[in-house]
Design an enzyme around this catalytic site. Structure first.
Site, PDB file in Angstrom:
ATOM      1  N   MET A  30       0.839  -1.200   0.000  1.00 30.85           N
ATOM      2  CA  MET A  30       0.000   0.000   0.000  1.00 30.85           C
ATOM      3  C   MET A  30       0.877   1.254   0.000  1.00 30.85           C
ATOM      4  O   MET A  30       0.408   2.344   0.338  1.00 30.85           O
ATOM      5  CB  MET A  30      -0.950   0.002   1.192  1.00 30.85           C
ATOM      6  CG  MET A  30      -1.994  -1.090   1.127  1.00 30.85           C
ATOM      7  SD  MET A  30      -3.522  -0.727   2.042  1.00 30.85           S
ATOM      8  CE  MET A  30      -2.906  -0.500   3.702  1.00 30.85           C
ATOM      9  N   GLY A  36      11.262  -2.860   5.399  1.00 28.05           N
ATOM     10  CA  GLY A  36      10.519  -4.116   5.390  1.00 28.05           C
ATOM     11  C   GLY A  36      10.017  -4.464   3.998  1.00 28.05           C
ATOM     12  O   GLY A  36      10.136  -5.615   3.549  1.00 28.05           O
ATOM     13  N   HIS A  37       9.472  -3.471   3.302  1.00 32.12           N
ATOM     14  CA  HIS A  37       9.033  -3.704   1.925  1.00 32.12           C
ATOM     15  C   HIS A  37      10.216  -4.057   1.018  1.00 32.12           C
ATOM     16  O   HIS A  37      10.123  -4.939   0.156  1.00 32.12           O
ATOM     17  CB  HIS A  37       8.342  -2.455   1.356  1.00 32.12           C
ATOM     18  CG  HIS A  37       7.081  -2.077   2.056  1.00 32.12           C
ATOM     19  ND1 HIS A  37       7.005  -0.995   2.895  1.00 32.12           N
ATOM     20  CD2 HIS A  37       5.837  -2.639   2.036  1.00 32.12           C
ATOM     21  CE1 HIS A  37       5.776  -0.889   3.356  1.00 32.12           C
ATOM     22  NE2 HIS A  37       5.048  -1.877   2.855  1.00 32.12           N
ATOM     23  N   GLU A 148       5.718 -11.480   7.249  1.00 35.83           N
ATOM     24  CA  GLU A 148       5.146 -12.209   8.382  1.00 35.83           C
ATOM     25  C   GLU A 148       4.618 -11.273   9.464  1.00 35.83           C
ATOM     26  O   GLU A 148       3.910 -11.722  10.362  1.00 35.83           O
ATOM     27  CB  GLU A 148       6.181 -13.158   8.978  1.00 35.83           C
ATOM     28  CG  GLU A 148       6.485 -14.356   8.095  1.00 35.83           C
ATOM     29  CD  GLU A 148       7.395 -15.365   8.763  1.00 35.83           C
ATOM     30  OE1 GLU A 148       7.885 -15.085   9.880  1.00 35.83           O
ATOM     31  OE2 GLU A 148       7.631 -16.434   8.176  1.00 35.83           O
ATOM     32  N   SER A 186       4.488   1.137   8.083  1.00 36.67           N
ATOM     33  CA  SER A 186       4.202   2.483   7.585  1.00 36.67           C
ATOM     34  C   SER A 186       3.495   3.315   8.644  1.00 36.67           C
ATOM     35  O   SER A 186       3.646   4.547   8.693  1.00 36.67           O
ATOM     36  CB  SER A 186       3.340   2.399   6.319  1.00 36.67           C
ATOM     37  OG  SER A 186       4.012   1.683   5.307  1.00 36.67           O
TER      38      SER A 186
END
Length: 281
Positions: A30, A36-37, A148, A186
């Site tokens: 999103m 992390g992305h 996860e 985020s």
């Protein structure tokens, strides 16, 4: 990197990628991308010759009083990060492309979605399952990657892919954390400086409870202690701290098989989630 906003352009690009016979990976997001992305993107490159990242703030997975309008959006910066990471295409449809006038179909996964965030956020996982199904149909990936951190989401998508006979390999990537242990999200951008410090109570409470259970403490006692710790650090309300079967997410009262300890609670105006694996001795 191509930035694609309509289905004909996306299909042309996907056809070109698939023409060389190499697998295509999809990383659905999103936006408001963080490390992390990017770990998902890096893992995707290990599994496929082409990587597509989608950015779509999906209105169907937000409740009436949730943060749809306030959710961070920064596509230009996100695109720069993806291009630097070697992503082949950014799929960034508008809500009108994703849900055109007259749209009337909903995907619902029962059972695994009914507790935890499913209970706290009614309709959330219908929105997730619907948009992920559409993304899978649009991109036609061979593999898709999910973090996860959103463990119930990952379990739901795995169930959906099994049930609907989708020929897509689902890969879960371990939660990426800041140096102090807070799960990257985020929504961390919403935290004040003081709340950011207090937020560490969530991974610490879950970690301590997991260690107690693995040493033989009762599930009930360890969970109660975790909830007390969260309350002491200003979390309110605490939606859940629950030990669940690692696959089915069925609540567990005894640690007798691989499990996940999942927690969700609100700190100020920010709702945080986290989870940790727990193994029987």
């Amino acid at each position: 990197m191509q930035t694609l906003r309509d289905l004909p352009s996306l299909r042309t690009a996907i056809d070109a990628m698939k023409s060389d016979g190499r697998p295509v990976a999809l990383v659905p997001t999103m936006g408001a991308l963080h490390e992390g992305h990017m770990a998902l993107v890096e893992e995707a490159r290990r599994h496929a010759g082409h990587v597509v990242v989608s950015i779509f703030v999906n209105p169907r997975q937000f409740g009436a009083n949730e943060d749809l309008d306030a959710y961070p959006r920064r596509e230009a910066k996100d695109a720069q990060m993806l291009q630097a990471a070697g992503v082949d295409a950014l799929w960034a449809p508008t809500p009108q492309v994703m849900y055109p006038e007259g749209y009337a179909t909903n995907i619902s996964v029962s059972g695994i979605t009914e507790g935890l965030d499913g209970a706290a956020r009614p309709g959330h996982f219908d929105g997730v399952a619907t948009v992920v199904t559409k993304l899978f149909n649009q991109v036609q990936p061979d593999v898709a990657l999910f973090g996860e951190k959103d463990y119930q989401q990952l379990a739901t998508i795995r169930q959906m892919v099994r049930d609907l006979d989708m020929r897509i390999e689902i890969i879960g990537v371990p939660t990426q954390r800041a140096e102090d242990g807070l799960a990257l999200s985020s929504r961390n951008a919403y935290l004040t400086d003081e709340e950011r410090k207090e937020a560490l109570a969530l991974p610490r409470a879950l970690g301590e409870a997991a260690r107690q259970m693995e040493k033989g403490a009762s599930v009930e006692a360890a969970v109660a202690k975790a909830i007390t710790m969260l309350s002491a650090h200003g979390f309110d309300p605490i939606d859940y701290v629950t030990l669940c079967d690692a696959v089915t997410l069925e609540p567990m009262q005894v640690l007798d098989r691989p499990a996940r300890l999942l927690g969700a609670a609100k700190l100020g105006r920010t709702r945080l989630i986290d989870n940790i694996a727990v193994e029987p001795s």
